[in-house]
Design an enzyme around this catalytic site. Structure first.
Site, PDB file in Angstrom:
ATOM      1  N   LYS A   1     -44.341  29.937 -13.313  1.00 58.74           N
ATOM      2  CA  LYS A   1     -45.581  29.164 -13.229  1.00 58.74           C
ATOM      3  C   LYS A   1     -45.769  28.322 -14.483  1.00 58.74           C
ATOM      4  CE  LYS A   1     -47.925  32.406 -10.155  1.00 58.74           C
ATOM      5  NZ  LYS A   1     -48.946  33.449 -10.008  1.00 58.74           N
TER       6      LYS A   1
ATOM      7  N   GLU B   1     -40.888  43.253  -4.102  1.00 63.12           N
ATOM      8  CA  GLU B   1     -41.828  43.887  -5.029  1.00 63.12           C
ATOM      9  C   GLU B   1     -43.141  44.218  -4.327  1.00 63.12           C
ATOM     10  OE1 GLU B   1     -44.607  41.716  -7.264  1.00 63.12           O
ATOM     11  OE2 GLU B   1     -43.296  39.960  -7.415  1.00 63.12           O
TER      12      GLU B   1
END
Length: 703
Positions: A187, A53
């Protein structure tokens, strides 16, 4: 009534307008996607590629750490023998693979967009620049045919997401795009439990990489949640991805890689800082889209920059693991289990041992549950989708049996072609052209409870695109092949062209007629005299003789004795030029006709004129109960493909035929025309069927 008619007319106009628009703009998808030459070459040669990405460059890190990290990650991928393909949007085009200058531009730019699925149409239409998110990168990777994508972490369900509905597009993309995403999990600022629940709802297979099932939380090796599964190493990960792709599922795979042990201590400190920042955000009343930027900024302050270092180390590790998985997947796909695992260099790969030219179909098989199917009403039954086409089936069979095969065919640029090409990743499909504005061939078969075909419908127009002009691009490969296989779906002009090449260069050609109507194609000219093998059923054999103006029975016989006599008589005139005629007799077995040698028929391609007597050898079919039959559409192709594999491997005639019969039986048990469980070990007669085989019956033919 008038209103209804008006509505129908308007709907018809809208449909017509949309059809014209789609036809006029179908090329746009290729224009808007640009694949870097190094990536394109790697994909064409079936070498491993990893997608990366670019939001980590444009939005994830400050300059110059973003640029150095991007280049370091690409270097790690290359060091593993894999080609990196960083994805980004430049001037309204999706680039798969970036140059060094393009990476530098993205790292310095302050006007780039963050591009997810939602943003792609706008950014492309305006000719803008952007870094692609997990979602945006998955779309581009899938479009390019890259199965593995490496990132840092994916998005998820935000805390209080059950009220705010703040859910990352990464999760829905994983549910509808068949890509394997290698990340460090989610996360802990997000709701990990609800994220995993949402992924389950989307049908996404989630596995932790390593010995534990504990789902990692980006900076931490452990969260309070577990993955449904775990994979121990790159081999198991590649096997999982290959299974997903072979099933033709439209959902992806998430592989969660824990942060390395040497960074785990720092990761724990960062996690503590994250929890402090989350509490601070709540006390300050920070909500919605402002929460994540605030937490990340505070974590960086609280850890004195340690979070950035850990982030970089974590991405490096993911790149290494993801590259190893991509390399293993490429090796497994090119050499499936049970096939040849010897190293194939680029020169060898460019000159395949066998070339198959024929059709690809997406098959829909409807099997009735009652003994008799009633027309004009709904019958109880089951319907399943599989991937077929005679050419595809034979190429699939040969590939699974260790042969190096180049498959020449054509499909449409549609969802069916995406599914079938994913299913065929173990095959060499670089010569399968995707035609804009065309439909991938589809076939619907209705079979009775006993497995017999009651009705078949086919949309096969795309097969006419496998024409002489396209096939001639592979003339070098055709003239140097050990065997060329043609199916009856391709145009007569292509058959004539290939047969003329084969005759000139002494290349054996096997013609599989596919059905009675198409059996005549090589016989309308002198092309049939260049054939070495053909594998018709009795009806197709009649058509071949009729085309040559030879006498044929008006009604096909039914008793075994009469069937064998008829098949031998009809095969006799073809053997003036053909080396061997293999007559498939369905549940009765197979009749092999050709030159007598050592008590049977010689199957080895000959370069001399026939010297010995002609004979026909009958091999009974293996017994199978009708209730065990799942799908009859690939049995004949499995028989032919396995016999070809035996011939190419230099096996004796009895072994070749019995390999074919065993492969046909496996096909009958499987919903797929060519069963994914097919391997050489599975059809070696002495291993699978050690007891004495029924003795074949030899019949002499008149000279």
């Amino acid at each position: 009534m008038i209103a209804d008619c008006f509505g129908v007319k308007m709907l018809g106009k809208l449909s017509s307008t949309l059809h014209r628009y789609m036809s006029a703009t179908s090329y746009r998808s290729d224009v808007l996607f640009k694949i870097h030459p190094t990536v394109c070459e790697a994909l064409a040669e079936h070498r491993p590629v990893v997608a990366l990405e670019s939001t980590i460059i444009t939005h994830g890190m400050p300059y110059p750490q973003n640029l150095s990290t991007a280049k370091e990650v690409e270097d790690i991928v290359r060091a593993e023998g894999v080609t990196p393909a960083t994805v980004a949007v430049l001037e309204g085009k999706v680039h798969v693979g970036l140059s060094s200058d393009e990476l530098d531009f993205l790292a310095r730019s302050k006007t780039t967009f963050k591009v997810s699925r939602r943003d792609l149409p706008y950014v492309l239409s305006k000719g803008l620049f952007g870094g692609t998110t997990v979602s945006g990168t998955m779309i581009a990777a899938h479009k390019a045919g890259i199965p593995v994508f490496v990132t840092g972490g994916i998005g998820g369900v935000h805390r209080d997401g059950e009220n705010s509905l703040d859910i990352s597009a990464d999760l829905t993309e994983l549910g509808r795009t068949p890509i394997a995403v290698v990340s460090a999990g989610v996360k802990s600022i997000l709701d990990i439990g609800r994220t995993l629940e949402f992924l389950e709802t989307q049908g996404v297979c989630v596995a932790t990489y390593g010995e534990s099932k504990i789902f990692p939380a980006f900076f931490s090796q452990k969260s309070e949640c577990t993955s449904p599964y775990n994979v121990l190493n790159a081999e198991e990960a590649a096997e999982l991805i290959a299974s997903t792709l072979s099933l033709g599922l439209q959902s992806g795979v998430l592989l969660a890689v824990p942060i390395p042990d040497e960074h785990a201590a720092a990761g724990q400190q960062i996690e503590e800082a994250i929890q402090a920042a989350v509490t601070e955000a709540r006390l300050k009343g920070i909500r919605g889209k402002d929460v994540t930027p605030f937490i990340l900024h505070r974590v960086n302050e609280l850890t004195a920059g340690q979070s950035l270092k850990a982030n970089i180390a974590l991405i490096h590790n993911n790149a290494r693991v993801g590259s190893q998985i991509a390399r293993t997947l490429a090796e497994r796909v090119h050499h499936p289990r049970g096939g040849c695992r010897n190293h194939v260099n680029r020169n060898q790969a460019s000159k395949p041992q066998t070339i198959v030219v024929g059709g690809i179909n997406v098959d829909f098989i409807a099997k009735g549950k009652s003994k008799k199917l009633l027309l004009g009403q709904t019958n109880p039954g089951s319907v399943c989708q599989s991937f077929g086409g005679v050419g595809r089936n034979i190429a699939d069979c040969l590939s699974r049996l260790g042969q190096t095969v180049l498959f020449i065919s054509a499909v449409g640029a549609d969802s069916h072609s995406d599914a079938v090409l994913n299913h065929c990743r173990h095959m060499d499909t670089r010569a399968v052209v995707r035609m804009q504005g065309q439909r991938t061939a589809t076939y619907c078969a209705v079979i009775s409870e006993s497995g017999e075909l009651s009705l078949g419908l086919g949309d096969m127009d795309i097969h006419q695109e496998i024409n002489k002009q396209y096939v001639s691009q592979y003339e070098d490969q055709l003239t140097s092949a050990s065997l060329v296989v043609l199916d009856g779906n391709i145009p007569v002009s292509s058959i004539d062209y290939i047969c003329s090449l084969a005759k000139k260069h002494s290349v054996p050609v096997w013609y599989e007629p596919t059905d009675a109507d198409k059996a005549c194609k090589p016989f309308v000219s002198e092309s049939w005299k260049a054939l070495s093998y053909t594998s018709p059923n009795l009806a197709e054999l009649c058509t071949m003789n009729q085309t040559l103006c030879l006498p044929t029975p008006q009604v096909l016989p039914s008793s075994l004795e009469d069937v064998l006599e008829c098949a031998a008589t009809l095969s006799r005139p073809l053997l003036e030029h053909l080396h061997c005629v293999i007559v498939t007799l369905g549940a009765l077995g197979v009749l092999v006709c050709g030159e007598h040698e050592a008590g049977t028929v010689s199957l080895r391609p000959r370069k001399h004129k026939r010297k010995g007597r002609l004979c026909a050898v009958y091999y009974p079919a293996l017994s199978i109960r009708s209730e065990e039959t799942v799908n009859v559409s690939g049995a004949g192709d499995s028989l032919a493909g396995a016999m070809m594999a035996g011939i190419l491997q230099g096996k004796d005639t009895d072994t070749c035929v019995r390999m074919g019969l065993l492969a046909a039986r496996l096909s009958l048990f499987s919903p797929h025309p060519i069963t994914p469980s097919l391997t050489l070990d599975a059809i070696l007669p002495d291993r699978v069927h050690p007891q004495p085989w029924p003795k074949p019956t030899c019949m002499w033919m008149e000279s």
